[in-house]
Enzyme design. Structure first.
Site, PDB file in Angstrom:
ATOM      1  N   VAL A  56       0.882  -1.200   0.017  1.00  0.00           N
ATOM      2  CA  VAL A  56       0.028  -0.094   0.023  1.00  0.00           C
ATOM      3  C   VAL A  56       0.977   1.214  -0.059  1.00  0.00           C
ATOM      4  O   VAL A  56       0.359   2.511  -0.570  1.00  0.00           O
ATOM      5  CB  VAL A  56      -1.115  -0.060   1.168  1.00  0.00           C
ATOM      6  CG1 VAL A  56      -0.436   0.195   2.523  1.00  0.00           C
ATOM      7  CG2 VAL A  56      -2.266   0.988   0.894  1.00  0.00           C
ATOM      8  N   ASP A  57       2.081   1.357   0.569  1.00  0.00           N
ATOM      9  CA  ASP A  57       2.917   2.251   0.633  1.00  0.00           C
ATOM     10  C   ASP A  57       3.501   2.687  -0.730  1.00  0.00           C
ATOM     11  O   ASP A  57       3.202   3.835  -1.171  1.00  0.00           O
ATOM     12  CB  ASP A  57       4.192   1.792   1.351  1.00  0.00           C
ATOM     13  CG  ASP A  57       5.290   2.949   1.736  1.00  0.00           C
ATOM     14  OD1 ASP A  57       4.781   4.130   1.600  1.00  0.00           O
ATOM     15  OD2 ASP A  57       6.289   2.633   2.383  1.00  0.00           O
TER      16      ASP A  57
END
Ligand code: AR6
Length: 184
Positions: A41-42
């Site tokens: 997700v980063d």
């Protein structure tokens, strides 16, 4: 992307989707100590926000967190090209069978909610912090999240969204919530 289901009198919304698409006051990033981006997700948040986000994270490192952001801490940046106004970066614990890191995972959620409240935000969305690369067992993580939300949301003006990436994760969350007696 699914229509959110609600818990806790509408204060907690739960959905499946891509967190980078959400129009909220803040999305939370499951980052790492470096704040310089990564996978999962980063990576998705950095790609969608554009290169200004990395520059803002470099400034955070320089000015506030020269040794990196510790586990369970939070740091705020704008959302740049994201539909979300802000990004709250946090670092979940790397799961370890023999060490209880539940307080650190809870801290990611608690400190994010506190920061959002201090900033006068109304809406915040979380991914399933630590349950990807960092290996935290999904059901255990859900129990921790539900505990924090049940404790904090009734005393706050925030509406929190849990944004799960996969249908299976959403289903697993629903099962944990129902086992623990949370009503939709
Ligand atoms: N929207 C919502 N959830 C997502 C998205 C998305 N676009 N993409 C992935 N997920 P992870 P961690 C889910 O590995 O375990 C990074 O490299 C994913 O399915 O992103 O905290 C960082 O830089 C999973 O359920 O975060 C760190 O080095 C959840 O997000 C490290 O990974 C978290 O998975 C952090 O590991």
């Amino acid at each position: 992307m699914t229509t959110p289901m609600t818990y806790m009198s509408g204060r907690l919304q739960v959905m499946q989707g891509d967190i980078t698409a959400l129009e909220v006051d803040a999305i939370v990033n499951a980052a790492n100590h470096s704040l310089m981006g990564g996978g999962g997700v980063d990576g998705a948040i950095h790609r969608a926000a554009g290169p200004e986000l990395k520059k803002a994270c470099e400034a955070l490192r320089r000015d506030q967190w020269p040794d990196g952001l510790p586990d369970g801490e939070v740091a705020l940046t704008p959302g740049f090209n994201l539909p979300a106004r802000h990004v709250i970066h946090t670092v979940g614990p790397v799961y370890a069978k023999t060490i209880d890191k539940s307080d650190l995972l809870a801290s990611c959620y608690q400190k994010s909610l506190t920061l959002a409240g201090e900033q006068g935000m109304n809406t915040i969305a979380f991914p399933a912090i630590s349950t990807g690369v960092y290996g935290y067992p999904f059901d255990q993580a859900c129990e921790i999240v539900l505990g924090v939300m049940a404790e904090r949301l009734p005393h706050s003006d925030l509406i929190a969204t849990l944004c799960f990436f996969g249908e299976k994760d959403l289903e697993a969350f629903r099962n944990v919530a129902s086992r623990l007696g949370y009503q939709r």
